[in-house]
Scaffold this motif. Structure first.
Motif, PDB file in Angstrom:
ATOM      1  N   ARG A   1       0.825  -1.211   0.000  1.00  0.00           N
ATOM      2  CA  ARG A   1       0.000   0.000   0.000  1.00  0.00           C
ATOM      3  C   ARG A   1       0.858   1.260   0.000  1.00  0.00           C
ATOM      4  N   LEU A   2       1.967   1.241   0.733  1.00  0.00           N
ATOM      5  CA  LEU A   2       2.829   2.428   0.834  1.00  0.00           C
ATOM      6  C   LEU A   2       4.007   2.393  -0.138  1.00  0.00           C
ATOM      7  N   ASP A   3       4.080   1.376  -0.968  1.00  0.00           N
ATOM      8  CA  ASP A   3       5.242   1.137  -1.836  1.00  0.00           C
ATOM      9  C   ASP A   3       5.680   2.353  -2.629  1.00  0.00           C
ATOM     10  N   THR A   4       4.768   3.001  -3.326  1.00  0.00           N
ATOM     11  CA  THR A   4       5.156   4.089  -4.223  1.00  0.00           C
ATOM     12  C   THR A   4       5.485   5.386  -3.488  1.00  0.00           C
ATOM     13  N   GLU A   5       5.312   5.406  -2.169  1.00  0.00           N
ATOM     14  CA  GLU A   5       5.681   6.595  -1.409  1.00  0.00           C
ATOM     15  C   GLU A   5       7.176   6.632  -1.111  1.00  0.00           C
ATOM     16  N   PHE A   6       7.860   5.555  -1.422  1.00  0.00           N
ATOM     17  CA  PHE A   6       9.309   5.489  -1.239  1.00  0.00           C
ATOM     18  C   PHE A   6       9.975   5.667  -2.592  1.00  0.00           C
ATOM     19  N   ASP A   7      11.116   6.315  -2.598  1.00  0.00           N
ATOM     20  CA  ASP A   7      11.835   6.555  -3.837  1.00  0.00           C
ATOM     21  C   ASP A   7      13.258   6.036  -3.685  1.00  0.00           C
ATOM     22  N   PRO A   8      13.628   5.001  -4.405  1.00  0.00           N
ATOM     23  CA  PRO A   8      12.779   4.253  -5.333  1.00  0.00           C
ATOM     24  C   PRO A   8      11.799   3.366  -4.574  1.00  0.00           C
ATOM     25  N   PRO A   9      10.687   2.986  -5.226  1.00  0.00           N
ATOM     26  CA  PRO A   9       9.714   2.116  -4.557  1.00  0.00           C
ATOM     27  C   PRO A   9      10.372   0.824  -4.063  1.00  0.00           C
ATOM     28  N   LEU A  10       9.905   0.362  -2.933  1.00  0.00           N
ATOM     29  CA  LEU A  10      10.432  -0.870  -2.344  1.00  0.00           C
ATOM     30  C   LEU A  10      10.347  -2.030  -3.335  1.00  0.00           C
TER      31      LEU A  10
END
Length: 176
Positions: free
Chosen positions: A23-32
């Motif tokens: 759910r939170l994957d794309t909030e990290f850069d780069p995505p997890l």
């Protein structure tokens, strides 16, 4: 309005943790998900990390994970901190980090390190407010500019409480 209170736990089922990470994957850069299989990572976190999970009304709203297995240097490494969008703004992220620090200290760790994207200025400011200091800045993952932050979390061998970075850390700081 007062945010609903959270309860903290140290266990979570793998499918629920994997769903939260996704759910939170794309909030990290780069995505997890570009760096690892999320299901495998959830399994590894449950098996090997010190975990703190926050729930509100039985829903998973926050996760912090640290590895407290470096017994020679006594450095814990926080590898994940995520708070669901609906639970942000009420201090939950700070509470999760505080609980990780408490648990890491109980396990004999003396400092806590983490890395984050240097471009996530709000995240860097968040960690600085919590007493972390920037100790390195470098490029990772083909253009991902990271900063490494550190906070002393336990008393030194003299028993004196550690409240700030060592002078060596201060000399290596790279202010943003």
């Amino acid at each position: 309005a007062i945010a609903p209170s959270s309860t903290f736990h140290s266990t979570v089922a793998q499918p629920e943790l994997a769903a939260f990470l996704q759910r939170l994957d794309t909030e990290f850069d780069p995505p997890l998900s570009t760096r690892t299989d999320i299901g495998d990572y959830a399994t590894k976190m449950i098996a090997k990390a010190t975990l703190v999970v926050a729930r509100r009304e039985d829903q998973l709203v926050g996760v912090a994970a640290a590895y407290c297995n470096d017994t020679s240097s006594k450095i814990a490494y926080m590898t994940y901190l995520g708070v669901a969008p609906e639970a942000r703004g009420g201090g939950l992220g700070g509470q999760l980090v505080t609980e990780i620090i408490r648990l890491a200290t109980q396990q004999g760790m003396r400092s806590l390190e983490l890395q984050t994207d240097a471009g996530r200025e709000a995240a860097v400011r968040f960690y600085l407010r919590l007493g972390f200091h920037v100790v390195a800045s470098y490029e990772r993952f083909g253009g991902f500019h990271a900063v490494r932050l550190k906070r002393t979390i336990a008393a030194d061998s003299t028993g004196k409480p550690a409240t700030k970075a060592s002078s060596a850390d201060e000399h290596r700081q790279n202010p943003l």
